[in-house]
Write a protein that holds these residues in place. Structure first.
Motif, short mmCIF file in Angstrom:
data_model
loop_
_atom_site.label_atom_id
_atom_site.label_comp_id
_atom_site.label_asym_id
_atom_site.label_seq_id
_atom_site.Cartn_x
_atom_site.Cartn_y
_atom_site.Cartn_z
N VAL A 1 -3.51 1.29 8.27
CA VAL A 1 -3.28 0.32 7.19
C VAL A 1 -4.59 -0.20 6.63
O VAL A 1 -4.64 -1.28 6.06
N PHE B 1 7.24 1.99 9.18
CA PHE B 1 6.63 0.73 9.60
C PHE B 1 7.68 -0.30 10.01
O PHE B 1 7.45 -1.11 10.90
N ILE C 1 0.61 -4.88 6.06
CA ILE C 1 1.59 -3.85 5.69
C ILE C 1 2.51 -4.34 4.57
O ILE C 1 2.82 -3.59 3.64
N LEU D 1 8.30 1.25 3.08
CA LEU D 1 8.23 0.97 4.51
C LEU D 1 9.22 1.82 5.30
O LEU D 1 9.31 1.66 6.51
#
Length: 570
Positions: A107, A205, A305, A570
Motif C-alpha cells: 500500500v 483487502f 487502504i 477492495l
C-alpha cells in the motif's frame, strides 16, 4: 600407498586455485554473508525467527544470482536491502511502535513518501548521497567477483527457500502482537509477506460477502430535509482516555469521573478496535462508520487502504444535509494518509499540524482555540458546521511530565508515576473541555451545538493494569480475542442550545463503528439508506457490529456498500 600423494595433490591444487583467485576477491564474496550473520545474531532473538531470516537471506541471494550470476554482488545487494529494511523498521517502530510489515510495500503511496520527507527534509539528499557512494562499490564488486553461477540452479534454490519459508509461516504463523516488539525485523517482514499475499488472494483487502440479491439505494443529494434546527456538530477525539476505575486499586482524584458522563448524567461505553496506540483505527470507525476488523491482517493500514476507496461516512452524510465540514489534526497530514482518507469521507477543509502551526505535542486548549477561530472565520450564516477536533496531549509517554505549568496545583493521588501523570493529563483535558464549552456559549450565544466526545483507545499500560497477574503471552491472547475489557473507553453527548433527539440508537454500549449513526440520530438528521440499513443491524445486534455473528453482518454490509459504489477497489 598410492592414494596419499593423490590427496596431497588435490589439496595443493585447491590451495593454488584459491591463491590464484586472490584473497580480496574471496573476501568480496564472503563479506556480505558474514555481515548478514552479524545482523541476524543482533536482531533475531529466537530459533524460529533465525530460521526465517536464513530462508529469506537465501531467497534474496539466489534471486539476485538468477538475475546477475555474480554471488559477490548478489550478496552485497541482499545485505543492502536487509540493512535498509532494519533501519526503516526501527524508524517505523520509533514513530508508530510497530515494525515494518510486507503490507507497507503493498500500500505504499505518495502520502507516506511526503510524510517522511516532511519530518526528515534532508532525507532526499541522504538517499542521493548514498546512491552516489553505493553505485561505484557495486561496480567494483561486479569487477572483483571471480565466480559465475548458472541461472537454473539459482532459480531452483530460490524457489526451494520460498517454499520452506511459506511452509514455516503457515505452520507457525507469527502472532500479530509481536509486530509491536522492536526486534525480528527481517523475519517478521518475510512471514507477513506470506500471510498477507495469501489473505489478499483469498478475499482482497476487505472481507465481504461474495454476492447479494438485495441492493442499497444510492442517497439523493437533495433528499435530506431535517425537522427543526440543524445543530452544529463537534466530534472530539479524546486521546487514550478511558475510565481508569475499571482497574482495581487505582487511586483517583476526588472529582474524577464526571468527564465521562453525558448531558443526561449517563456514562456510556465505547468499544474501540485498538488498544494502546493506533488511533487511526478509531479514526476510520468514527468517520467511515465501518469496522477496521473487516480488513483482517491489513487493519493496521486501514486509513491508507481506505483513502480514495471508501466514499462513505459521517462527513459525507452531513454534507448531504447542507453542512460544511472541517477537521483539525495534530500530526502531519501524510501520516497514515490522514488527509487523503478524511477528505475521501467528506472532510472539505483539513488542517494538520503544519497548517495550525503546532509545535510538537500541544495541549487540548490549543486545538480548542484553533477550532473556535476557524468556526468564527469560516462559518457561513445559516450553514451548520461539522468539526472534527483531534486531541493529542494524553498521548504516551507518561514517564515525563507534560506541561507542568498548566496544572500547578496538581497533587499526586499516590499511584505509580506513569499512572499519576496519566490522571493529571486527564484532569487537564477535562478542564480544557470545560473552557471550550464556556467559550462556545460566549462566542456563539444563539447557535445550537451537539458535542460528542469519545476515547479513541485505552492507554498502552491498561492491560497490565487490568490483569496484573497475566504475562505478555496471556495479555496478547486477550487482545487477539478482543476482550471487551481491553477495548472499552467512553463516549459522551453534550449540547448547547439544543435538545438531543431521543433514539434507540443512543445505546449505553456501542461498537465504535456506530458512532456516526448515533450522532446523526441525536442531531435529528435523516439517515441515508446505508445508515438506515446499519441502524437495523445495530438494533438487531444490540450495539455490536463486527462481533455480531462472527463478522457475518459486517461482511454482508460491506458487500451492500460495494454494490452501491461506496466502496471501490477492495
Amino acid at each position: 600407498m598410492a592414494p596419499a600423494p593423490q590427496q596431497d595433490s588435490s589439496v595443493t591444487a585447491l590451495a593454488g586455485g584459491l591463491i590464484a583467485i586472490g584473497i580480496w576477491r574471496l573476501m568480496a564474496v564472503a563479506a556480505p554473508h558474514l555481515g548478514a550473520l552479524a545482523v541476524m545474531l543482533q536482531t533475531e532473538t529466537d530459533f524460529g525467527s533465525r530460521v526465517c531470516f536464513l530462508f529469506t537471506w537465501g531467497i534474496l541471494n539466489f534471486l539476485f544470482i538468477a538475475l546477475l550470476r555474480r554471488p559477490a554482488l548478489s550478496g552485497a545487494l541482499s545485505l543492502t536491502l536487509v540493512v535498509v529494511l532494519v533501519l526503516l523498521s526501527r524508524f517505523k517502530h520509533d514513530v508508530v511502535q510497530m515494525t515494518a510489515n510486507f503490507v507497507d510495500l503493498m500500500v505504499i503511496d505518495r502520502d507516506t513518501a511526503s510524510f517522511l520527507l516532511t519530518i526528515f527534509p534532508n532525507l532526499r539528499w541522504s538517499i542521493i548521497g548514498t546512491g552516489l557512494v553505493t553505485l561505484p562499490l557495486m561496480y567494483a564488486l561486479w569487477w572483483l567477483d571471480p565466480f559465475r553461477i548458472r541461472r537454473l540452479p539459482a532459480v531452483a534454490a530460490c524457489l526451494a527457500c520460498t517454499a520452506a519459508l511459506s511452509a514455516y509461516a503457515f505452520t507457525w504463523p507469527d502472532e500479530a502482537w509481536r509486530g509491536y516488539y522492536d526486534d525480528g525485523y527481517l523475519s517478521k517482514f518475510a512471514r507477513s509477506g506470506v500471510t498477507a499475499v495469501s489473505d489478499f488472494v483469498a478475499h482482497g483487502f476487505m472481507e465481504s460477502d461474495p454476492a447479494l440479491k438485495e441492493r442499497l439505494k444510492v442517497p439523493l443529494v437533495d433528499a435530506c430535509h431535517p425537522a427543526g434546527r440543524r445543530p452544529n456538530v463537534i466530534m472530539i477525539h479524546d486521546e487514550s482516555s478511558f475510565d481508569i476505575r475499571a482497574a482495581a486499586g487505582v487511586k483517583v482524584p476526588r472529582d474524577y469521573g464526571s468527564h465521562f458522563k453525558s448531558y443526561d448524567g449517563v456514562e456510556r461505553t465505547f468499544l474501540a478496535e485498538s488498544n494502546g496506540g493506533p488511533s487511526w483505527f478509531t479514526e476510520y470507525n468514527v468517520l467511515a462508520g465501518l469496522s477496521s476488523r473487516s480488513f483482517g491482517r491489513f487493519a493496521y493500514f486501514v486509513t491508507r487502504i481506505a483513502s480514495g476507496r471508501v466514499e462513505r461516512g459521517l462527513p459525507l452524510a452531513l454534507r448531504r444535509c447542507g453542512y460544511d465540514t472541517l477537521s483539525l489534526y495534530p500530526a502531519f497530514g501524510g501520516f497514515m494518509s490522514a488527509r487523503s482518507f478524511q477528505m475521501t469521507t467528506g472532510i472539505q477543509r483539513f488542517y494538520d499540524a503544519h497548517d495550525l502551526h503546532a509545535k510538537d505535542v500541544e495541549p487540548d486548549s490549543f486545538f480548542y482555540d484553533k477550532a473556535l477561530s476557524l468556526m468564527a472565520e469560516q462559518k457561513a450564516p445559516g450553514t451548520p458546521l461539522f468539526a472534527f477536533v483531534y486531541l493529542a496531549a494524553n498521548h504516551f509517554p507518561w514517564e515525563t511530565t507534560f506541561r507542568p505549568d498548566l496544572l500547578p496545583s496538581w497533587k499526586r493521588p499516590g499511584n505509580a508515576p506513569p499512572i499519576d501523570e496519566y490522571l493529571r493529563r486527564q484532569t487537564m483535558s477535562a478542564n480544557h473541555y470545560a473552557g471550550f464549552v464556556a467559550a462556545l456559549k460566549k462566542r456563539f450565544p444563539a447557535q445550537p451545538f451537539l458535542i460528542v466526545r469519545y476515547g479513541d483507545h485505552q492507554p498502552e499500560f491498561s492491560p497490565q493494569l487490568l490483569d496484573p497477574e497475566l504475562d505478555e503471552a496471556g495479555i496478547g491472547k486477550k487482545l487477539m480475542d478482543y476482550d471487551p475489557r481491553y477495548y472499552a473507553t467512553y463516549y459522551a453527548i453534550d449540547a448547547i442550545n439544543f435538545e438531543p433527539v431521543k433514539s434507540p440508537a443512543v445505546m449505553n454500549t456501542i461498537d465504535a463503528a456506530y458512532l456516526p449513526l448515533v450522532i446523526q440520530e441525536a442531531a435529528g438528521i435523516p439517515l441515508d439508506p446505508s445508515f438506515e440499513e446499519q441502524k437495523a443491524i445495530m438494533l438487531r445486534c444490540g450495539g455490536m457490529f463486527y462481533s455480531c455473528k462472527d463478522g457475518a453482518e459486517a461482511r454482508r454490509f460491506n458487500r451492500l456498500l460495494i454494490d452501491a459504489g461506496m466502496i471501490k477497489g477492495l
